[in-house]
Design an enzyme around this catalytic site. Structure first.
Site, PDB file in Angstrom:
ATOM      1  NE  ARG A   1      -2.926  -3.644  -1.540  1.00 11.09           N
ATOM      2  CZ  ARG A   1      -2.404  -4.347  -0.590  1.00 11.09           C
ATOM      3  NH1 ARG A   1      -1.090  -4.438  -0.484  1.00 11.09           N
ATOM      4  NH2 ARG A   1      -3.222  -5.070   0.356  1.00 11.09           N
TER       5      ARG A   1
ATOM      6  NE  ARG B   1      -3.375  -2.266   2.981  1.00 12.01           N
ATOM      7  CZ  ARG B   1      -3.261  -3.487   3.574  1.00 12.01           C
ATOM      8  NH1 ARG B   1      -2.060  -3.277   4.174  1.00 12.01           N
ATOM      9  NH2 ARG B   1      -3.956  -4.397   3.543  1.00 12.01           N
TER      10      ARG B   1
ATOM     11  CE  LYS C   1      -8.176  -1.538   5.172  1.00 12.93           C
ATOM     12  NZ  LYS C   1      -8.258  -1.881   3.781  1.00 12.93           N
TER      13      LYS C   1
ATOM     14  CG  HIS D   1      -5.009   0.925  -4.332  1.00 10.68           C
ATOM     15  ND1 HIS D   1      -4.225   0.638  -3.228  1.00 10.68           N
ATOM     16  CD2 HIS D   1      -5.997  -0.308  -4.316  1.00 10.68           C
ATOM     17  CE1 HIS D   1      -4.787  -0.227  -2.595  1.00 10.68           C
ATOM     18  NE2 HIS D   1      -5.770  -0.741  -3.245  1.00 10.68           N
TER      19      HIS D   1
ATOM     20  CE1 TYR E   1      -5.547  -4.340  -4.008  1.00 12.94           C
ATOM     21  CE2 TYR E   1      -6.945  -5.723  -2.438  1.00 12.94           C
ATOM     22  CZ  TYR E   1      -6.264  -4.601  -2.654  1.00 12.94           C
ATOM     23  OH  TYR E   1      -6.150  -3.499  -1.820  1.00 12.94           O
TER      24      TYR E   1
ATOM     25  CG  HIS F   1      -5.618  -8.609   1.824  1.00 11.62           C
ATOM     26  ND1 HIS F   1      -5.634  -9.113   0.381  1.00 11.62           N
ATOM     27  CD2 HIS F   1      -5.677  -7.248   1.772  1.00 11.62           C
ATOM     28  CE1 HIS F   1      -5.558  -7.804  -0.260  1.00 11.62           C
ATOM     29  NE2 HIS F   1      -5.652  -6.980   0.389  1.00 11.62           N
TER      30      HIS F   1
END
Length: 329
Positions: free
Chosen positions: A260, A157, A182, A257, A300, A291
């Site tokens: 990614r 990220r 995150k 983004h 993704y 994640h």
């Protein structure tokens, strides 16, 4: 002088505070959701709701209507935040059933990211490397070349890249240490020999004026502050038009983004070409990306023509021997 609002003040204030505390105990920041629940708390106070039993489906719908949200995505965020609050209250035995009976809006538009292939990613890196020094960014061209290389090559990220410190680059183990990202999760991200050469070259140029403290930002401004993710995004959007990318039908203009997304799709493509079962490796990819589960990673994995071709080749290799067998008479 306007008084500063202190905490949640409606009849559901204590429940809302406990719900937010529960979410944050799981590692969620829950800042945007807190603002949403503040709106709901204000609405309940304005309606003079004196007991939780008075909060029914009609009142929930009145609140949703009172906060105009033109796009399905923004409306659904409002709806889901309130819905999760009441679902949690039901799970805690404080309510028998949730009063949120309305359904989320159906999204008519689905964002389609742009997937950079190796050639276009190299063009992006070349243009970034040639950026002239200006503003407060130290070694601007080399900095953005390194940042975009990490974003595309390791799938980090942008906030994780901007928070990297000199000490987070462990060359002896070829690892980047991602600290409290995150969901407040930390992880190790391994990198290969090419990334090692690029990072060492970047640091040699950075340390030309003297050795940097280990706690210094890996990418910084002249005052020693780390680069803001918004600044990185602005620079990316400044570069992209000059790349003259051929956008597939329905694809939006590239975002930062999307690098990614490109990493995730590129990894899946390499697995297909190497004969690896992607399904068996999804948990590995999810862990690498930081994640909490594979469902987040699935977002993704956009279907591209290259992926379809590789999947088709694999199916043909599996099905052809069966299809060519002679059927018994």
């Amino acid at each position: 002088m306007k008084a500063i609002r202190q905490g949640f003040q409606s009849v559901m204030g204590p429940d809302i505070e406990q719900f937010i505390a529960y979410k944050r105990a799981l590692g969620r920041h829950y800042l945007v959701e807190e603002k949403t629940l503040t709106l709901f708390d204000n609405f309940l106070s304005a309606c003079h709701v004196g007991d939780v039993s008075e909060v029914d489906a009609d009142l929930i719908d009145q609140f949703l209507i009172s906060r105009p949200r033109p796009s399905p995505r923004s409306y659904n965020h409002l709806h889901c935040t309130v819905s999760r609050l009441f679902s949690w209250l039901v799970s805690q035995g404080r309510l028998d059933r949730t009063p949120v009976l309305s359904r989320p809006k159906r999204a008519t538009y689905q964002f389609k990211p742009y997937i950079f292939d190796a050639a276009n990613a190299c063009r992006l890196l070349d243009v970034a490397r040639a950026l002239p020094d200006k503003g407060g960014t130290l070694h601007r061209g080399r900095s953005y070349h390194a940042m975009f290389a990490i974003l595309y090559g390791l799938g980090l990220r942008v906030s994780e890249v901007c928070r990297l410190r000199i000490e987070d680059v462990e060359f002896d183990r070829r690892l980047l240490v991602i600290r409290e990202s995150k969901f407040n999760k930390s992880r190790f991200v391994p990198f290969g020999p090419k990334m090692e050469v690029m990072l060492k070259d970047y640091l040699i140029k950075r340390e030309h004026g003297g050795r940097l403290p280990t706690g210094a930002p890996l990418f910084s401004l002249r005052g020693g502050r780390q680069i803001n993710p918004g600044t990185v995004s602005q620079t990316f959007h400044h570069i992209v038009p000059g790349l003259s990318l051929d956008l597939p039908p329905g694809c939006s203009s590239p975002r930062l983004h999307d690098l990614r997304h490109s990493f995730a799709v590129g990894t899946l493509l390499r697995w297909y070409r190497s004969g690896i079962d992607p399904q068996a490796r999804l948990l590995t990819l999810a862990t690498f990306l930081g994640h909490v589960d594979v469902n987040s990673t699935a977002v993704y994995l956009n279907i591209t023509m290259s992926l379809l071709q590789e999947a088709n080749r694999r199916f043909e290799a599996f099905a052809t021997p069966t299809m060519t067998e002679e059927l018994p008479l």
